[in-house]
Design a protein around this motif. Structure first.
Motif, PDB file in Angstrom:
ATOM      1  N   PHE A   1      47.941  42.955  38.810  1.00 26.58           N
ATOM      2  CA  PHE A   1      47.677  43.989  39.825  1.00 26.58           C
ATOM      3  C   PHE A   1      46.184  44.083  40.137  1.00 26.58           C
ATOM      4  O   PHE A   1      45.786  44.272  41.290  1.00 26.58           O
ATOM      5  CB  PHE A   1      48.216  45.345  39.361  1.00 26.58           C
ATOM      6  N   LEU A   2      45.344  43.933  39.119  1.00 25.90           N
ATOM      7  CA  LEU A   2      43.896  43.950  39.357  1.00 25.90           C
ATOM      8  C   LEU A   2      43.467  42.761  40.216  1.00 25.90           C
ATOM      9  O   LEU A   2      42.517  42.849  41.001  1.00 25.90           O
ATOM     10  CB  LEU A   2      43.142  43.931  38.028  1.00 25.90           C
ATOM     11  N   SER A   3      44.172  41.635  40.055  1.00 24.80           N
ATOM     12  CA  SER A   3      43.806  40.442  40.833  1.00 24.80           C
ATOM     13  C   SER A   3      44.057  40.636  42.317  1.00 24.80           C
ATOM     14  O   SER A   3      43.440  39.960  43.155  1.00 24.80           O
ATOM     15  CB  SER A   3      44.583  39.223  40.329  1.00 24.80           C
ATOM     16  N   ILE A   4      44.966  41.548  42.667  1.00 24.79           N
ATOM     17  CA  ILE A   4      45.215  41.825  44.074  1.00 24.79           C
ATOM     18  C   ILE A   4      43.953  42.386  44.725  1.00 24.79           C
ATOM     19  O   ILE A   4      43.675  42.135  45.900  1.00 24.79           O
ATOM     20  CB  ILE A   4      46.401  42.806  44.232  1.00 24.79           C
ATOM     21  N   GLY A   5      43.182  43.126  43.917  1.00 26.99           N
ATOM     22  CA  GLY A   5      41.926  43.676  44.408  1.00 26.99           C
ATOM     23  C   GLY A   5      40.748  42.729  44.252  1.00 26.99           C
ATOM     24  O   GLY A   5      39.609  43.129  44.505  1.00 26.99           O
ATOM     25  N   GLY A   6      41.013  41.512  43.812  1.00 28.56           N
ATOM     26  CA  GLY A   6      39.948  40.517  43.723  1.00 28.56           C
ATOM     27  C   GLY A   6      39.465  40.218  42.321  1.00 28.56           C
ATOM     28  O   GLY A   6      38.623  39.330  42.136  1.00 28.56           O
ATOM     29  N   ARG A   7      39.972  40.925  41.302  1.00 24.62           N
ATOM     30  CA  ARG A   7      39.535  40.698  39.918  1.00 24.62           C
ATOM     31  C   ARG A   7      40.456  39.675  39.249  1.00 24.62           C
ATOM     32  O   ARG A   7      41.288  39.999  38.411  1.00 24.62           O
ATOM     33  CB  ARG A   7      39.522  42.017  39.135  1.00 24.62           C
ATOM     34  N   ARG A   8      40.281  38.446  39.636  1.00 26.34           N
ATOM     35  CA  ARG A   8      41.120  37.373  39.116  1.00 26.34           C
ATOM     36  C   ARG A   8      40.740  37.050  37.680  1.00 26.34           C
ATOM     37  O   ARG A   8      39.567  37.093  37.298  1.00 26.34           O
ATOM     38  CB  ARG A   8      40.949  36.130  39.989  1.00 26.34           C
ATOM     39  N   SER A   9      41.752  36.737  36.847  1.00 26.90           N
ATOM     40  CA  SER A   9      41.532  36.372  35.443  1.00 26.90           C
ATOM     41  C   SER A   9      42.559  35.324  35.044  1.00 26.90           C
ATOM     42  O   SER A   9      43.488  35.011  35.801  1.00 26.90           O
ATOM     43  CB  SER A   9      41.670  37.604  34.540  1.00 26.90           C
TER      44      SER A   9
END
Length: 264
Positions: free
Chosen positions: A71-79
């Protein structure tokens, strides 16, 4: 079904769903040795949901982290965790598509005792080869999309009864250089969407079933969940020490027994 059949089949489903020994090879034995009829669609649904609950419960912390990072990656915080979610999705697609397109052929031509017996033996030998020659030290941090897709295509072979879904995915991961523990971890995480899809499909078919024995389904569900959870727990605790060879030898004995039982 009588209660002995309920208890035994639920235990078999729970214990063999996640071990690399083929649940279909074991479920055919009670029918052959005891003359039991097919357990029915409703019971299949119950034990599938039991297995699903077990694996989700065991890996609940991993799943929460994966979901949160995705869900954080949707905002650009890819991991790497968010990427791993996509890798699991990509690895699920081949078997999902193949199962949907080939389910009728599999039911008609591949569910014989001979197919199950030979698949148990052949893919058991392949698992032994992978454990002896392929296993490495890679962890899930080294998992790439290409590795995930290769494991996903290997999972297609699990549509052949007797192959073992967990067995073939662990085999592929070992051959790609992953450690036993991380090969098992990825295999178990990969089982979640496949079992969920299978349980959903069986539930859809269950709509047309006129009568459901809820006490039998409840016992099957609970016993399958408990035995599957215990199986995953002990397998993850022991796999780095015992390796895959005990399961390989077990598969060879089981496959040979099936060949003897169904020799005509």
């Amino acid at each position: 079904m009588d209660w002995l059949q309920v208890l035994l089949l639920a235990l078999i489903q729970g214990l063999t769903e996640f071990l690399p020994i083929s649940s279909s090879a074991h479920l055919i034995l009670p029918q052959a040795l005891l003359g039991w009829p097919d357990q029915g669609l409703a019971f299949d649904v119950a034990v599938h949901f039991g297995s699903l609950l077990a694996v989700v419960t065991y890996f609940r912390r991993d799943l929460l982290v994966l979901a949160g990072d995705w869900f954080l990656s949707i905002g650009g915080r890819r991991s790497h965790n968010s990427d791993l979610v996509w890798m699991l999705a990509a690895a699920t697609l081949p078997a999902g598509i193949a199962g949907f397109l080939g389910k009728d052929y599999i039911e008609m031509h591949l569910r014989s005792a001979w197919v199950i017996a030979w698949a148990t033996i052949v893919f058991g030998l392949l698992l032994g080869f992978a454990d002896r020659r392929g296993g490495g030290s890679n962890t899930l941090l080294q998992m790439t999309l290409s590795c995930a897709v290769i494991i996903g295509f290997a999972q297609v072979l699990a549509l052949i009864p007797g192959t073992s879904r967990s067995g073939i995915t662990m085999t592929a991961a070992l051959l790609l250089g992953f450690s036993r523990v991380d090969a098992a971890r990825f295999s178990f995480l990969l089982s979640i969407p496949i079992i969920a899809a299978s349980a959903a499909y069986l539930s859809y078919q269950l709509i047309s079933v006129p009568e459901v024995d809820w006490p039998v389904l409840g016992v099957g569900f609970v016993l399958s969940a408990l035995s599957a959870y215990a199986c995953i727990h002990f397998f993850m605790q022991l796999i780095s020490r015992i390796g895959m060879m005990p399961f390989v030898w077990y598969r060879l004995i089981l496959g040979t027994l099936l060949l003897v039982l169904f020799w005509q």
